[in-house]
Design a protein around this motif. Structure first.
Motif, PDB file in Angstrom:
ATOM      1  N   UNK A  46      50.333  19.583  41.134  1.00 15.55           N
ATOM      2  CA  UNK A  46      51.266  19.452  41.495  1.00 15.55           C
ATOM      3  C   UNK A  46      51.621  18.673  42.735  1.00 15.55           C
ATOM      4  N   UNK A  47      52.877  18.037  42.741  1.00 20.98           N
ATOM      5  CA  UNK A  47      53.101  16.875  43.217  1.00 20.98           C
ATOM      6  C   UNK A  47      53.358  16.907  45.033  1.00 20.98           C
ATOM      7  N   UNK A  48      53.405  15.898  46.108  1.00 22.65           N
ATOM      8  CA  UNK A  48      53.461  16.271  47.313  1.00 22.65           C
ATOM      9  C   UNK A  48      55.002  16.847  47.242  1.00 22.65           C
ATOM     10  N   UNK A  49      55.064  18.056  48.488  1.00 25.38           N
ATOM     11  CA  UNK A  49      57.055  17.909  48.574  1.00 25.38           C
ATOM     12  C   UNK A  49      56.572  19.550  48.830  1.00 25.38           C
ATOM     13  N   UNK A  50      58.102  20.041  48.711  1.00 20.79           N
ATOM     14  CA  UNK A  50      58.398  21.593  49.491  1.00 20.79           C
ATOM     15  C   UNK A  50      59.045  22.520  48.232  1.00 20.79           C
ATOM     16  N   UNK A  51      58.485  23.176  47.276  1.00 23.58           N
ATOM     17  CA  UNK A  51      58.936  24.152  46.761  1.00 23.58           C
ATOM     18  C   UNK A  51      59.867  25.323  47.281  1.00 23.58           C
ATOM     19  N   UNK A  52      61.093  24.909  46.345  1.00 25.54           N
ATOM     20  CA  UNK A  52      61.656  26.460  47.016  1.00 25.54           C
ATOM     21  C   UNK A  52      61.694  26.981  45.795  1.00 25.54           C
ATOM     22  N   UNK A  53      61.845  28.563  46.187  1.00 28.44           N
ATOM     23  CA  UNK A  53      62.015  29.450  45.118  1.00 28.44           C
ATOM     24  C   UNK A  53      62.903  30.201  45.494  1.00 28.44           C
ATOM     25  N   UNK A 103      61.358  16.014  47.033  1.00 30.25           N
ATOM     26  CA  UNK A 103      59.995  14.944  47.541  1.00 30.25           C
ATOM     27  C   UNK A 103      60.968  15.271  49.517  1.00 30.25           C
ATOM     28  N   UNK A 104      60.210  15.121  50.266  1.00 31.28           N
ATOM     29  CA  UNK A 104      60.654  15.342  51.393  1.00 31.28           C
ATOM     30  C   UNK A 104      62.075  14.594  51.740  1.00 31.28           C
ATOM     31  N   UNK A 105      63.048  13.697  50.980  1.00 27.47           N
ATOM     32  CA  UNK A 105      64.345  13.243  51.235  1.00 27.47           C
ATOM     33  C   UNK A 105      64.791  13.742  50.453  1.00 27.47           C
ATOM     34  N   UNK A 106      64.604  14.711  49.408  1.00 22.28           N
ATOM     35  CA  UNK A 106      65.540  15.841  48.896  1.00 22.28           C
ATOM     36  C   UNK A 106      65.620  15.194  47.518  1.00 22.28           C
ATOM     37  N   UNK A 107      65.480  14.187  46.914  1.00 23.35           N
ATOM     38  CA  UNK A 107      64.821  14.366  45.528  1.00 23.35           C
ATOM     39  C   UNK A 107      64.220  15.519  44.637  1.00 23.35           C
TER      40      UNK A 107
END
Length: 131
Positions: A46-53, A103-107
């Protein structure tokens, strides 16, 4: 004869209390949380970033749905599977569980969803979003 009826009542009362206790134990043993895992398409990390569930009530029309409960987990880019759990809202219909990897920038990088079945873990596969 009175002793026979009294003993019968005691036995029936004891059986009733035992049945209620068994049902209560079963209800308490079942988790009230939605639990599951998120993985990435093709079994990749899983790529680096934030997962919103979050959950949505799938019984509602699409245009009136909105997130009803949510959690967030971080991906460091090294895991193939990430576990999650959160408390579900009160709902009349089955819940659609949606995961969004940003991603961290919201993308938005990837998205996936699954229908939650009571008492069963949810498995969501994130699919790359194409722009």
């Amino acid at each position: 004869m009175t002793d026979h009826h009294t003993n019968r009542r005691r036995i029936l009362l004891a059986v009733g209390v035992a049945a209620v206790a068994a049902v209560a134990d079963t209800a308490m043993a079942q988790s009230t949380e939605i639990r599951g895992t998120v993985d990435f398409e093709g079994g990749a990390k899983i790529p680096q970033g934030e997962i919103e569930i979050y959950s949505e009530d799938s019984a509602l029309p699409n245009e009136t749905r909105h997130p009803t409960a949510q959690t967030q987990v971080k991906s460091d880019g090294g895991a193939k599977t990430i576990a999650f759990s959160f408390s579900p809202p009160a709902s009349v219909g089955p819940l659609q569980i949606i995961a969004r990897l940003e991603r961290e920038d919201g993308w938005l990088l990837a998205r996936g969803s699954a229908i939650s079945k009571t008492g069963s873990p949810v498995s969501i596969t994130l699919n790359t979003v194409m722009y």
